[in-house]
Each structure stands twice: as C-alpha cells, then as structure tokens.
Design a protein around this motif. Structure first.
Motif, PDB file in Angstrom:
ATOM      1  N   VAL A   1       0.836  -1.202   0.000  1.00 51.64           N
ATOM      2  CA  VAL A   1       0.000   0.000   0.000  1.00 51.64           C
ATOM      3  C   VAL A   1       0.870   1.250   0.000  1.00 51.64           C
ATOM      4  CG1 VAL A   1      -1.682   1.310   1.363  1.00 51.64           C
ATOM      5  CG2 VAL A   1      -1.985  -1.148   1.049  1.00 51.64           C
ATOM      6  N   ASP A   2       1.986   1.208   0.742  1.00 45.93           N
ATOM      7  CA  ASP A   2       2.877   2.364   0.817  1.00 45.93           C
ATOM      8  C   ASP A   2       3.463   2.707  -0.554  1.00 45.93           C
ATOM      9  OD1 ASP A   2       4.205   4.374   2.432  1.00 45.93           O
ATOM     10  OD2 ASP A   2       6.048   3.248   2.024  1.00 45.93           O
ATOM     11  N   ILE A   3       3.849   1.689  -1.312  1.00 43.15           N
ATOM     12  CA  ILE A   3       4.390   1.930  -2.657  1.00 43.15           C
ATOM     13  C   ILE A   3       3.350   2.611  -3.533  1.00 43.15           C
ATOM     14  CG2 ILE A   3       5.112   0.779  -4.790  1.00 43.15           C
ATOM     15  CD1 ILE A   3       6.538  -1.282  -2.965  1.00 43.15           C
ATOM     16  N   HIS A   4       2.116   2.124  -3.487  1.00 44.62           N
ATOM     17  CA  HIS A   4       1.070   2.727  -4.317  1.00 44.62           C
ATOM     18  C   HIS A   4       0.699   4.129  -3.830  1.00 44.62           C
ATOM     19  CE1 HIS A   4       0.503  -0.521  -7.059  1.00 44.62           C
ATOM     20  NE2 HIS A   4       0.582  -1.375  -6.038  1.00 44.62           N
ATOM     21  N   ARG A   5       0.759   4.332  -2.526  1.00 44.75           N
ATOM     22  CA  ARG A   5       0.493   5.674  -1.994  1.00 44.75           C
ATOM     23  C   ARG A   5       1.539   6.652  -2.521  1.00 44.75           C
ATOM     24  NH1 ARG A   5       2.914   8.355   1.606  1.00 44.75           N
ATOM     25  NH2 ARG A   5       3.991   6.573   2.485  1.00 44.75           N
ATOM     26  N   LYS A   6       2.796   6.212  -2.525  1.00 48.53           N
ATOM     27  CA  LYS A   6       3.871   7.075  -3.028  1.00 48.53           C
ATOM     28  C   LYS A   6       3.701   7.346  -4.516  1.00 48.53           C
ATOM     29  CE  LYS A   6       7.230   5.833   0.470  1.00 48.53           C
ATOM     30  NZ  LYS A   6       8.503   5.164   0.746  1.00 48.53           N
ATOM     31  N   ASN A   7       3.257   6.350  -5.265  1.00 50.96           N
ATOM     32  CA  ASN A   7       2.998   6.556  -6.693  1.00 50.96           C
ATOM     33  C   ASN A   7       1.924   7.618  -6.901  1.00 50.96           C
ATOM     34  OD1 ASN A   7       4.846   4.648  -7.537  1.00 50.96           O
ATOM     35  ND2 ASN A   7       3.338   3.021  -7.729  1.00 50.96           N
ATOM     36  N   ILE A   8       0.863   7.529  -6.131  1.00 48.87           N
ATOM     37  CA  ILE A   8      -0.235   8.497  -6.257  1.00 48.87           C
ATOM     38  C   ILE A   8       0.245   9.888  -5.854  1.00 48.87           C
ATOM     39  CG2 ILE A   8      -2.485   9.163  -5.305  1.00 48.87           C
ATOM     40  CD1 ILE A   8      -3.090   6.091  -5.207  1.00 48.87           C
ATOM     41  N   GLU A   9       1.031   9.966  -4.781  1.00 50.40           N
ATOM     42  CA  GLU A   9       1.563  11.263  -4.364  1.00 50.40           C
ATOM     43  C   GLU A   9       2.457  11.861  -5.447  1.00 50.40           C
ATOM     44  OE1 GLU A   9       3.524  10.544  -0.647  1.00 50.40           O
ATOM     45  OE2 GLU A   9       1.641  10.427   0.466  1.00 50.40           O
ATOM     46  N   ALA A  10       3.260  11.019  -6.081  1.00 48.44           N
ATOM     47  CA  ALA A  10       4.136  11.501  -7.158  1.00 48.44           C
ATOM     48  C   ALA A  10       3.306  12.036  -8.318  1.00 48.44           C
ATOM     49  CB  ALA A  10       5.058  10.387  -7.630  1.00 48.44           C
ATOM     50  N   MET A  11       2.244  11.343  -8.658  1.00 47.45           N
ATOM     51  CA  MET A  11       1.366  11.805  -9.738  1.00 47.45           C
ATOM     52  C   MET A  11       0.704  13.136  -9.368  1.00 47.45           C
ATOM     53  SD  MET A  11       1.145   9.542 -12.260  1.00 47.45           S
ATOM     54  CE  MET A  11       1.101   7.813 -12.623  1.00 47.45           C
ATOM     55  N   GLN A  12       0.287  13.259  -8.110  1.00 45.82           N
ATOM     56  CA  GLN A  12      -0.327  14.508  -7.664  1.00 45.82           C
ATOM     57  C   GLN A  12       0.671  15.663  -7.733  1.00 45.82           C
ATOM     58  OE1 GLN A  12      -1.639  13.172  -3.796  1.00 45.82           O
ATOM     59  NE2 GLN A  12      -3.757  12.982  -4.478  1.00 45.82           N
ATOM     60  N   LYS A  13       1.902  15.415  -7.289  1.00 39.43           N
ATOM     61  CA  LYS A  13       2.932  16.454  -7.342  1.00 39.43           C
ATOM     62  C   LYS A  13       3.214  16.849  -8.789  1.00 39.43           C
ATOM     63  CE  LYS A  13       5.381  15.183  -3.107  1.00 39.43           C
ATOM     64  NZ  LYS A  13       6.646  14.628  -2.576  1.00 39.43           N
ATOM     65  N   SER A  14       3.266  15.850  -9.656  1.00 36.56           N
ATOM     66  CA  SER A  14       3.517  16.127 -11.071  1.00 36.56           C
ATOM     67  C   SER A  14       2.399  16.960 -11.672  1.00 36.56           C
ATOM     68  CB  SER A  14       3.643  14.816 -11.848  1.00 36.56           C
ATOM     69  OG  SER A  14       4.745  14.082 -11.402  1.00 36.56           O
ATOM     70  N   ALA A  15       1.172  16.581 -11.380  1.00 34.78           N
ATOM     71  CA  ALA A  15       0.022  17.318 -11.908  1.00 34.78           C
ATOM     72  C   ALA A  15       0.019  18.748 -11.386  1.00 34.78           C
ATOM     73  CB  ALA A  15      -1.272  16.603 -11.542  1.00 34.78           C
ATOM     74  N   ALA A  16       0.348  18.920 -10.103  1.00 38.33           N
ATOM     75  CA  ALA A  16       0.378  20.263  -9.529  1.00 38.33           C
ATOM     76  C   ALA A  16       1.467  21.106 -10.177  1.00 38.33           C
ATOM     77  CB  ALA A  16       0.609  20.175  -8.021  1.00 38.33           C
ATOM     78  N   THR A  17       2.619  20.501 -10.406  1.00 35.74           N
ATOM     79  CA  THR A  17       3.720  21.223 -11.042  1.00 35.74           C
ATOM     80  C   THR A  17       3.339  21.643 -12.452  1.00 35.74           C
ATOM     81  OG1 THR A  17       5.355  20.040  -9.722  1.00 35.74           O
ATOM     82  CG2 THR A  17       6.140  21.087 -11.727  1.00 35.74           C
ATOM     83  N   LEU A  18       2.755  20.717 -13.196  1.00 41.25           N
ATOM     84  CA  LEU A  18       2.368  21.028 -14.570  1.00 41.25           C
ATOM     85  C   LEU A  18       1.246  22.061 -14.635  1.00 41.25           C
ATOM     86  CD1 LEU A  18       2.534  17.473 -16.153  1.00 41.25           C
ATOM     87  CD2 LEU A  18       4.087  19.380 -16.555  1.00 41.25           C
ATOM     88  N   SER A  19       0.324  21.999 -13.695  1.00 42.51           N
ATOM     89  CA  SER A  19      -0.794  22.944 -13.721  1.00 42.51           C
ATOM     90  C   SER A  19      -0.369  24.350 -13.321  1.00 42.51           C
ATOM     91  CB  SER A  19      -1.934  22.462 -12.822  1.00 42.51           C
ATOM     92  OG  SER A  19      -1.558  22.539 -11.467  1.00 42.51           O
ATOM     93  N   ASN A  20       0.756  24.460 -12.629  1.00 41.75           N
ATOM     94  CA  ASN A  20       1.267  25.782 -12.259  1.00 41.75           C
ATOM     95  C   ASN A  20       1.939  26.479 -13.431  1.00 41.75           C
ATOM     96  OD1 ASN A  20       0.388  25.635  -9.617  1.00 41.75           O
ATOM     97  ND2 ASN A  20       2.281  24.741  -8.883  1.00 41.75           N
ATOM     98  N   GLY A  21       2.079  25.774 -14.541  1.00 40.31           N
ATOM     99  CA  GLY A  21       2.640  26.378 -15.735  1.00 40.31           C
ATOM    100  C   GLY A  21       4.138  26.577 -15.698  1.00 40.31           C
ATOM    101  N   ARG A  22       4.813  25.871 -14.837  1.00 35.76           N
ATOM    102  CA  ARG A  22       6.263  26.010 -14.759  1.00 35.76           C
ATOM    103  C   ARG A  22       6.900  25.396 -16.008  1.00 35.76           C
ATOM    104  NH1 ARG A  22       7.586  24.259  -8.558  1.00 35.76           N
ATOM    105  NH2 ARG A  22       6.339  25.859  -7.574  1.00 35.76           N
ATOM    106  N   PRO A  23       7.874  26.055 -16.577  1.00 31.96           N
ATOM    107  CA  PRO A  23       8.538  25.491 -17.754  1.00 31.96           C
ATOM    108  C   PRO A  23       9.304  24.210 -17.438  1.00 31.96           C
ATOM    109  CG  PRO A  23       9.526  27.599 -17.127  1.00 31.96           C
ATOM    110  CD  PRO A  23       8.351  27.370 -16.239  1.00 31.96           C
ATOM    111  N   CYS A  24       9.667  24.019 -16.187  1.00 26.72           N
ATOM    112  CA  CYS A  24      10.424  22.819 -15.819  1.00 26.72           C
ATOM    113  C   CYS A  24       9.490  21.700 -15.376  1.00 26.72           C
ATOM    114  CB  CYS A  24      11.424  23.136 -14.714  1.00 26.72           C
ATOM    115  SG  CYS A  24      10.646  23.636 -13.164  1.00 26.72           S
ATOM    116  N   GLY A  25       8.216  21.785 -15.699  1.00 28.25           N
ATOM    117  CA  GLY A  25       7.220  20.804 -15.251  1.00 28.25           C
ATOM    118  C   GLY A  25       7.559  19.385 -15.645  1.00 28.25           C
ATOM    119  N   LEU A  26       7.937  19.176 -16.884  1.00 32.46           N
ATOM    120  CA  LEU A  26       8.244  17.827 -17.339  1.00 32.46           C
ATOM    121  C   LEU A  26       9.474  17.289 -16.626  1.00 32.46           C
ATOM    122  CD1 LEU A  26       7.556  15.483 -19.141  1.00 32.46           C
ATOM    123  CD2 LEU A  26       8.855  16.547 -20.980  1.00 32.46           C
ATOM    124  N   ALA A  27      10.484  18.109 -16.450  1.00 34.63           N
ATOM    125  CA  ALA A  27      11.690  17.672 -15.751  1.00 34.63           C
ATOM    126  C   ALA A  27      11.366  17.304 -14.302  1.00 34.63           C
ATOM    127  CB  ALA A  27      12.757  18.755 -15.793  1.00 34.63           C
TER     128      ALA A  27
END
Length: 72
Positions: free
Chosen positions: A28-54
């Motif tokens: 469960v911890d591994i999947h929780r971390k995966n979901i958190e990573a996806m959330q962080k990625s989505a938040a970074t990309l939605s903020n319009g940062r040019p380094c979002g993909l990186a």
C-alpha cells in the motif's frame, strides 16, 4: 461473528491456499507514493512552470528508486 474487512477475507483465503505472506503495508505504501508523485507532477504542470516535465521525471524516478529499494 463480527464483520470482516476485505483484508481479513483476503488473509483467510491466502491461508486456505497456502499463499506466501504479503507485506500489505509495504504494498500500500508503494502505491500511496505513486499516487503522491502523480499529484505532485500534476500540480507542477498545472502551475505552468517550464520545468514541469523535468520535475515530473525527477519525482517518478525517485518513486522508482524507492520501489526498487523496497523490493529487496
């Protein structure tokens, strides 16, 4: 008889068929971390940062390293 949780029912089934013991907390911890990573990625990309993909690649690479370390 008290209501059994899904985890209790799965554990009972595993005992009946002699499945190896699974560390559900780690699973469960591994999947929780995966979901958190996806959330962080989505938040970074939605903020319009040019380094979002990186940043997304960095987060996913970190999660992959952690998952590999947990497999050992």
């Amino acid at each position: 008889m008290a209501d059994k949780t899904v985890m209790d029912m799965f554990a009972d089934m595993a005992k009946q068929v002699n499945l190896p013991k699974i560390d559900y907390e780690a699973f469960v911890d591994i999947h929780r971390k995966n979901i958190e990573a996806m959330q962080k990625s989505a938040a970074t990309l939605s903020n319009g940062r040019p380094c979002g993909l990186a940043k997304q690649q960095e987060i996913l690479a970190e999660v992959g390293r952690e998952a590999s370390a947990n497999d050992r």
